[in-house]
Design an enzyme around this catalytic site. Structure first.
Site, short mmCIF file in Angstrom:
data_model
loop_
_atom_site.label_atom_id
_atom_site.label_comp_id
_atom_site.label_asym_id
_atom_site.label_seq_id
_atom_site.Cartn_x
_atom_site.Cartn_y
_atom_site.Cartn_z
N GLN A 1 0.85 -1.19 0.00
CA GLN A 1 0.00 0.00 0.00
C GLN A 1 0.88 1.24 0.00
OE1 GLN A 1 -3.23 0.11 -0.32
NE2 GLN A 1 -3.78 -2.04 0.02
N TYR B 1 -6.08 -12.14 -3.07
CA TYR B 1 -5.25 -11.04 -3.62
C TYR B 1 -4.44 -10.44 -2.47
CZ TYR B 1 -9.09 -11.58 -6.94
OH TYR B 1 -10.05 -12.10 -7.76
N ASP C 1 -9.24 -8.17 -2.02
CA ASP C 1 -8.63 -6.87 -2.33
C ASP C 1 -8.09 -6.95 -3.77
OD1 ASP C 1 -7.38 -4.44 -2.35
OD2 ASP C 1 -5.99 -4.86 -0.72
N CYS D 1 -10.13 -0.77 -5.14
CA CYS D 1 -9.50 0.48 -5.61
C CYS D 1 -10.24 1.03 -6.82
CB CYS D 1 -8.02 0.27 -5.89
SG CYS D 1 -7.67 -1.12 -6.94
C1 SAM Z 1 -4.69 -4.20 -4.58
S1 SAM Z 1 -3.42 -5.39 -4.42
C2 SAM Z 1 -3.81 -6.01 -2.84
C3 SAM Z 1 -2.67 -6.34 -1.93
C4 SAM Z 1 -2.90 -6.52 -0.44
N1 SAM Z 1 -4.21 -6.97 -0.07
C5 SAM Z 1 -2.47 -5.32 0.36
O1 SAM Z 1 -3.31 -4.68 1.04
O2 SAM Z 1 -1.28 -4.97 0.33
C6 SAM Z 1 -3.99 -6.61 -5.52
C7 SAM Z 1 -3.13 -7.84 -5.59
O3 SAM Z 1 -3.77 -8.79 -6.47
C8 SAM Z 1 -2.77 -9.56 -7.12
N2 SAM Z 1 -3.49 -10.16 -8.26
C9 SAM Z 1 -3.98 -9.55 -9.36
N3 SAM Z 1 -4.69 -10.42 -10.11
C10 SAM Z 1 -4.65 -11.60 -9.46
C11 SAM Z 1 -5.23 -12.88 -9.71
N4 SAM Z 1 -5.98 -13.11 -10.79
N5 SAM Z 1 -5.00 -13.87 -8.83
C12 SAM Z 1 -4.22 -13.65 -7.74
N6 SAM Z 1 -3.66 -12.47 -7.43
C13 SAM Z 1 -3.89 -11.45 -8.28
C14 SAM Z 1 -1.65 -8.59 -7.39
O4 SAM Z 1 -0.41 -9.26 -7.46
C15 SAM Z 1 -1.73 -7.66 -6.16
O5 SAM Z 1 -0.83 -8.06 -5.17
#
Ligand code: SAM
Length: 370
Positions: A208, A236, A301, A328
């Site tokens: 973040q 995520y 997330d 987001c």
């Molecule tokens: C908004 S970030 C959330 C990170 C965490 N919850 C935080 O608060 O730090 C979204 C995350 O989703 C992962 N991501 C995106 N598409 C994905 C998918 N299809 N399956 C698994 N992870 C995914 C990205 O690598 C990223 O770390």
């Protein structure tokens, strides 16, 4: 040179641009506020819409503030520096409310926006670079504008811009939230913190970006976990931050993220914080989602695209007692809440201004099984 005319601005669109109508065609005007009368120049003419820039503000809004950044007119980074910060927070609440009503078809009153300091909040920057320039892209183009100070960035980053070495690829700089450590685009990692938890973050991992407000975001999640839950999915999960932050409120947590860099850091973070009830899986959520059983709490997330259909189908079927959705993008959040609303009641929705002075808006929605 495009046509020049005088118009009155109706409202702001989701990207913070003023909206007006010219011969019944929608026109998006950068740097214009609702109620203002402005002289504009048309900069783009498409079959369905127009774009314009302000040449002169004729009747100014009381919400307009003096812009404090010399790059603002050309830089693509901020969108709302000309609007008072108080009104920006109100605008973000109204935007989430409108999308929840119109896309989500939900009758839920969105809470006031949670906000923190508006300046020097970013603990990470990605600069673009060319032979003789390091900086941001100019609005709407890939031309690089050299930047020597950015009001969004932690001052430790600003102080080190002069030390950046040119690179063929994008340049990533990160600082720890306590302002003590800095990562200058190499493969090392820094240790940063949120509340009493510590986290390793590497160059390419997700973390973040708002050094002030992430604790409030995570406390909002914690405060909406109403009892001790048994088995929690942290979908995520990035570097495992949320799961680790709430690990004392559940018996077992499984975190999933498809980024190897994130999951490597997540496993180190589990050890760093002496957490023993969490495990991490490196895969796409949609590849693994139907393998989990007896889940009573889910935290999601996702990136801006929101949840995929398979994941939503699963969330509807398992009927978890509670889902906490961190988003987001309020438009995809609204769509997903609609798709989950046959099986879940929406208890509350709170915008969290993680990206002050830009149009981006984070929100947290809390869902309970019907
Ligand atoms: C908004 S970030 C959330 C990170 C965490 N919850 C935080 O608060 O730090 C979204 C995350 O989703 C992962 N991501 C995106 N598409 C994905 C998918 N299809 N399956 C698994 N992870 C995914 C990205 O690598 C990223 O770390």
């Amino acid at each position: 040179m495009g046509d020049i005319m005088q118009v009155k601005i109706d409202k702001l669109d989701n990207f913070g641009r003023g909206i007006t109508y010219i011969n019944n065609k929608i026109c998006f005007v950068d740097n214009a506020l609702p109620g203002e009368v402005v002289e504009i120049e048309i900069t783009k003419e498409k079959s369905k819409y127009l774009e314009a820039r302000v040449i002169n503000v004729i009747e100014s809004s009381p919400d307009r503030v003096k812009v404090d950044c010399s790059y603002y007119d050309i830089c693509g980074g901020c969108n709302l520096r000309h609007l008072s910060y108080q009104k920006e927070n109100e605008f973000k609440r109204e935007k989430v409310q409108e999308l929840i009503n119109h896309i989500g078809k939900l009758n839920v009153k969105v809470n006031d926006t949670l906000y923190g300091p508006e300046k020097n909040y970013r603990n990470k920057v990605t600069f673009h670079s060319s032979k003789n320039k390091i900086g941001y892209y100019e609005k709407g183009t890939k031309n690089i504008i050299s930047i020597d100070n950015c009001l969004l960035l932690d001052n430790l980053i600003n102080d080190n811009i002069k030390n950046i070495k040119y690179s063929q690829k994008d340049i990533v700089i990160r600082t720890s939230n306590d302002g003590k450590e800095i990562l200058m685009n190499d493969d090392s990692s820094i240790i940063t913190s949120i509340g009493d938890k510590k986290y390793y973050v590497s160059r390419d991992s997700f973390f973040q970006v708002n050094k002030y407000l992430t604790k409030n975001l995570y406390d909002l999640i914690r405060n909406n976990i109403d009892k001790k839950y048994n088995k929690c999915l942290d979908l995520y999960c990035g570097t495992g931050t949320i799961g680790i932050y709430i690990s004392d409120l559940v018996n077992e947590i499984i975190g999933i993220d498809y980024s190897e860099s994130n999951i490597n850091d997540a496993n180190k973070n589990m050890i760093l914080n002496s957490i023993t009830n969490i495990s991490f899986i490196c895969d796409k959520v949609e590849n693994k989602i139907d393998t989990f059983k007896n889940i009573d709490l889910v935290i999601v997330d996702p990136p801006r695209a929101g949840l995929d259909n398979k994941t939503k189908k699963y969330l509807n079927e398992i009927n978890s007692e509670r889902i906490i959705y961190v988003s987001c993008d309020p438009a995809t959040l609204s769509r997903d809440l609609k798709d989950l609303s046959n099986n879940y009641n929406i208890l509350n929705i709170t915008p969290v201004n993680m990206f002050p002075r830009t149009y981006h808006c984070e929100s947290v929605a809390v869902l309970e099984r019907k």
